[in-house]
Design a protein around this motif. Structure first.
Motif, PDB file in Angstrom:
ATOM      1  N   PHE A 604       0.877  -0.853   0.451  1.00 41.73           N
ATOM      2  CA  PHE A 604      -0.301  -0.048  -0.413  1.00 41.73           C
ATOM      3  C   PHE A 604       0.798   0.980  -0.529  1.00 41.73           C
ATOM      4  CE2 PHE A 604      -2.490  -3.006   2.080  1.00 41.73           C
ATOM      5  CZ  PHE A 604      -3.689  -2.605   1.036  1.00 41.73           C
ATOM      6  N   THR A 605       0.481   1.984  -0.551  1.00 41.37           N
ATOM      7  CA  THR A 605       1.095   3.859  -0.485  1.00 41.37           C
ATOM      8  C   THR A 605      -0.079   4.616  -0.902  1.00 41.37           C
ATOM      9  OG1 THR A 605       3.172   2.811  -2.158  1.00 41.37           O
ATOM     10  CG2 THR A 605       2.817   5.262  -1.687  1.00 41.37           C
ATOM     11  N   LEU A 606       0.190   5.513  -0.058  1.00 45.30           N
ATOM     12  CA  LEU A 606      -0.757   6.709   0.573  1.00 45.30           C
ATOM     13  C   LEU A 606       0.591   8.404   0.331  1.00 45.30           C
ATOM     14  CD1 LEU A 606      -2.267   5.514   3.581  1.00 45.30           C
ATOM     15  CD2 LEU A 606      -2.937   4.903   1.817  1.00 45.30           C
ATOM     16  N   THR A 607      -0.554   9.011  -0.331  1.00 46.12           N
ATOM     17  CA  THR A 607       0.530  10.086  -0.953  1.00 46.12           C
ATOM     18  C   THR A 607      -0.556  11.557   0.119  1.00 46.12           C
ATOM     19  OG1 THR A 607      -0.905  10.859  -2.761  1.00 46.12           O
ATOM     20  CG2 THR A 607       1.355   9.363  -2.358  1.00 46.12           C
ATOM     21  N   THR A 611       4.277  13.768   1.295  1.00 46.18           N
ATOM     22  CA  THR A 611       4.398  13.305   2.250  1.00 46.18           C
ATOM     23  C   THR A 611       4.117  11.692   1.191  1.00 46.18           C
ATOM     24  OG1 THR A 611       3.730  14.829   4.123  1.00 46.18           O
ATOM     25  CG2 THR A 611       4.391  12.259   3.960  1.00 46.18           C
ATOM     26  N   SER A 612       4.492  10.813   1.175  1.00 42.63           N
ATOM     27  CA  SER A 612       4.660   9.789   1.116  1.00 42.63           C
ATOM     28  C   SER A 612       4.925   8.245   1.473  1.00 42.63           C
ATOM     29  CB  SER A 612       5.403   9.609  -0.479  1.00 42.63           C
ATOM     30  OG  SER A 612       4.643   8.016  -1.413  1.00 42.63           O
ATOM     31  N   VAL A 613       4.221   7.609   2.198  1.00 46.76           N
ATOM     32  CA  VAL A 613       4.075   6.703   3.185  1.00 46.76           C
ATOM     33  C   VAL A 613       3.794   4.574   1.862  1.00 46.76           C
ATOM     34  CG1 VAL A 613       4.284   8.319   5.383  1.00 46.76           C
ATOM     35  CG2 VAL A 613       2.171   6.565   4.387  1.00 46.76           C
ATOM     36  N   SER A 614       4.683   4.016   2.215  1.00 44.51           N
ATOM     37  CA  SER A 614       4.886   2.988   2.153  1.00 44.51           C
ATOM     38  C   SER A 614       4.247   1.652   3.192  1.00 44.51           C
ATOM     39  CB  SER A 614       5.243   2.189   0.733  1.00 44.51           C
ATOM     40  OG  SER A 614       5.044   3.087  -0.198  1.00 44.51           O
ATOM     41  N   THR A 633       7.811 -10.909   6.667  1.00 46.15           N
ATOM     42  CA  THR A 633       8.262 -10.264   6.587  1.00 46.15           C
ATOM     43  C   THR A 633       7.981  -8.657   5.692  1.00 46.15           C
ATOM     44  OG1 THR A 633      10.406 -11.451   5.361  1.00 46.15           O
ATOM     45  CG2 THR A 633       9.858  -8.638   5.203  1.00 46.15           C
ATOM     46  N   LEU A 634       8.091  -6.991   7.230  1.00 48.46           N
ATOM     47  CA  LEU A 634       7.138  -6.600   6.786  1.00 48.46           C
ATOM     48  C   LEU A 634       8.349  -5.208   6.864  1.00 48.46           C
ATOM     49  CD1 LEU A 634       4.077  -4.602   6.540  1.00 48.46           C
ATOM     50  CD2 LEU A 634       3.922  -4.789   9.494  1.00 48.46           C
ATOM     51  N   GLN A 635       7.561  -4.220   6.101  1.00 47.88           N
ATOM     52  CA  GLN A 635       8.989  -3.234   5.405  1.00 47.88           C
ATOM     53  C   GLN A 635       8.279  -1.875   5.786  1.00 47.88           C
ATOM     54  OE1 GLN A 635      12.683  -3.994   3.122  1.00 47.88           O
ATOM     55  NE2 GLN A 635      11.150  -5.024   1.848  1.00 47.88           N
ATOM     56  N   ALA A 636       8.425  -1.042   5.744  1.00 48.13           N
ATOM     57  CA  ALA A 636       7.619   0.157   6.090  1.00 48.13           C
ATOM     58  C   ALA A 636       8.383   1.701   5.631  1.00 48.13           C
ATOM     59  CB  ALA A 636       7.301   0.696   7.231  1.00 48.13           C
TER      60      ALA A 636
END
Length: 657
Positions: A604-607, A611-614, A633-636
């Motif tokens: 998931f990617t939110l902008t 600002t952008s987070v995934s 495996t979880l990456q942020a």
């Protein structure tokens, strides 16, 4: 109904007794007069991932003058806390408090209704079991009364292998997303990092609970007394508020339909069933149709029980459903199916047994089970593509034992659940049986009507499995999923039996040969009931799919490995930015060793402005002869930078398949 003046929307915090604040969106009518409030509570992020639901809330507000509240559950979306599992007791405590808070607001007349699809349908049932005084009616949509037998975790006592690559994977990634900065405030990153450090994958607990018991009874209306040790007699009597169950024949929660409404009515609770041909999608646009305007149906139900309107909904037949019938060839993306809307005034209670039975016959037949049988109907809970409808079953039929029942000269109507009594034997202590009932045309096209599955170690129940004695025959009953279907004259009814339903469920630990004594086996089908024409609803519109959809079955001929693969993804606008999801998964089985793997990735990617987070989660599960082994495996990401990486490795013994 004419559209009224548009109301207003606002963001609020609702504080729980432990100080945790839940983020809520309110949709309040333009009128100053207090109105009933409708509550939907979900973990699926109200402000971005499911922001499209807003249109429904606005319709309920502006067309039907309801106040509406949408809540992010504890630890999800912008709400504080940690999401420890699905349907925990603390979540129910929170929602009981939310109902009381809503009822006390000056814009609410003191009456609250709960409704929602899937997760919010579950918690509508669960909160109704708690009987908060202000809760006056519920509408669970695509939900169930039994978390073990009819949810996305286990089926017939075996792990739902395909669901491991879907719901658990994207929930890990979704729960790791940050709160919305404009709602959470300037410390949103601090809250996000705390969430990343403390949130655990729900899947690990599910793998450690392969048997029915207190864990699954919690939140289950059916036999929920096991959860508390108390005796409630008819557990359905725990719900006293009027309940409208909405179900779909292509949805995985269809078994909740007739039985729950019948049990509630037996307990004296007003209840109604509305069941269409739909998958796990909106009734206005689901594949397949025909469709209806469910928002208007919700308003009719709540008008009667929250406003006391004499609109006749309680005087109508309590069972309204779409009766499918023989039609064209089955298609994975069918927009419409043949049939008609019907209604019934009554439905037998749980003591009823199907009076229509056929002996299977044909003596004893033996099947060397092929491990990949089931790919023609590999997902028992259809939804948005690539999770589509079953295709032509003749190819799976060819790998199964089949019996064609006599051709009917009159239409044969099946409404409700049936079952198959089988006398079976297997050459392994751990084996399963998959049963399918199909409608076969003259050209050989085979359309799935209903199915059933049983891990044979669970033949006496799901709490204390008993392995088989190899090659010794035993009698079992396999329940068929609830359906509403008419087989037209000239068509054949086919029963097929295999030892797997792959990859819908995990195949047994080792290759197996199955024997069925047809002379001592019987199929029992629900006899036709008195059913009358019902109103014809609007057709609705076909759903718009994502921009990257793939659904493939492949065969590695040399290595004898079958692989099922799916991919999908979309990008859409949200308040102040965009949301993107990307998902890919595959499930494999080695047809020689029966070793199975599932691999899946959800991102998931939110902008929001600059600002952008995934978040990205990868899950790999291996099922060999002795264990289920999972690696997660979880990456942020904050922009391009990795701000968190966590890994989990877990192993569970395959004691009972």
């Amino acid at each position: 109904m004419a559209t009224r003046a548009a109301g207003r929307s606002e963001q609020v915090w609702i504080t729980m007794d432990d100080g945790i604040r839940l983020a809520a969106s309110l949709f309040l009518p333009a009128s100053d007069a207090p109105q009933p409030c409708l509550l939907e509570a979900l973990p699926y992020r109200k402000d971005d991932i499911t922001s499209s639901y807003t249109e429904e809330y606005e319709r309920l507000r502006d067309e039907f003058s309801y106040a509406v509240c949408r809540v992010d559950l504890r630890g999800t979306g912008s709400s504080q806390g940690v999401a420890v599992d699905e349907y925990p007791l603390r979540e129910q405590d929170d929602l009981v408090a939310v109902v009381a808070w809503l009822a006390a607001q000056p814009w609410c007349d003191g009456g609250v209704g709960m409704y929602g699809t899937s997760y919010s349908g579950f918690n509508a049932i669960q909160v109704a079991m708690r009987r908060p005084p202000a809760l006056k009616a519920i509408v669970p949509i695509y939900a169930t009364d039994d978390r073990y037998t009819d949810d996305v975790h286990y089926m017939g006592g075996s792990l739902r292998l395909l669901d491991v690559v879907d719901y658990p994977t994207y929930m890990i990634a979704m729960n790791a997303l940050p709160p919305v900065p404009s709602i959470a405030g300037p410390d949103w990153r601090e809250r996000w990092h705390d969430r990343l450090d403390r949130t655990e994958p729900w899947l690990l607990r599910w793998l450690d609970e392969p048997l029915d018991g207190p864990y699954w009874r919690h939140g289950s209306l059916r036999d929920s007394s096991l959860d508390t040790g108390e005796s409630y007699g008819n557990d359905y009597a725990r719900i006293a508020v009027p309940t409208m169950v909405v179900a779909g024949w292509a949805d995985g929660y269809r078994n909740n339909s007739f039985r729950t409404v019948a049990q509630l009515r037996d307990a004296g609770t007003p209840a109604r069933l509305l069941a269409g041909p739909w998958s796990h999608m909106s009734a206005e646009s689901a594949l397949p149709g025909p469709h209806l305007d469910l928002v208007a149906e919700l308003a009719r139900w709540f008008d009667r029980w929250l406003r006391g309107a004499d609109n006749g909904v309680d005087a109508e037949p309590p069972y309204t459903f779409f009766l499918r019938e023989s039609g064209g060839a089955p298609e994975p993306d069918a927009a419409q199916v043949a049939g008609s809307w019907r209604s019934m005034p009554d439905w037998p209670n749980t003591t009823w047994r199907c009076p229509r039975s056929w002996a299977i016959g044909g003596g004893t037949r033996v099947l060397a089970v092929r491990a990949d049988t089931g790919t023609a109907a590999w997902n028992s809970c259809a939804g948005r593509l690539p999770w589509g409808q079953p295709t032509d079953q003749r190819f799976d039929d060819a790998a199964s034992l089949t019996w064609d029942l006599p051709t009917e000269t009159e239409p044969l109507t099946l409404i409700g659940p049936g079952w198959v009594s089988l006398r079976v034997a297997a050459d392994q202590p751990l084996a399963s049986v998959s049963v399918k009932l199909c409608d076969v045309a003259d050209d050989g096209t085979s359309t799935l009507i209903t199915r059933g599955f049983l891990n044979l170690a669970h033949r006496a129940g799901h709490t204390e499995p008993v392995p088989l004695t190899p090659v010794e025959f035993t009698d079992v009953e396999v329940e068929l999923e609830t359906c509403a279907y008419t087989v037209l004259p000239g068509r054949r009814l086919r029963l097929s039996v295999s030892g797997v339903d792959w990859p819908n469920t995990v195949a047994p630990p080792r290759p197996v040969t199955l024997a069925v004594d047809g002379d001592r086996s019987t199929i029992h089908l629900p006899a036709p009931q008195n059913h009358d024409p019902a109103p014809r609803y609007d057709q609705g519109q076909r759903a718009v799919e994502g921009d990257a959809v793939a659904w493939r079955i492949s065969d590695d001929v040399i290595d004898r490995v079958t692989t099922a693969t799916v991919e999908h993804g979309s990008t859409w606008d949200i308040a102040g930015g965009t949301c993107t999801d990307r998902y890919s998964a595959s499930v494999t089985v080695d047809r020689r060793t029966w070793r199975q793997t599932s691999t899946s990735t959800a991102r998931f990617t939110l902008t929001w402005g600059e600002t952008s987070v995934s978040t990205e989660c990868a899950v790999e599960l291996t099922a060999d002869a002795d264990h289920l082994t999972v690696a997660i495996t979880l990456q942020a990401y904050d922009g391009a930078a990795v701000v968190s990486k966590r890994c989990w490795n877990h192993q569970a013994a395959r004691r009972f398949g």
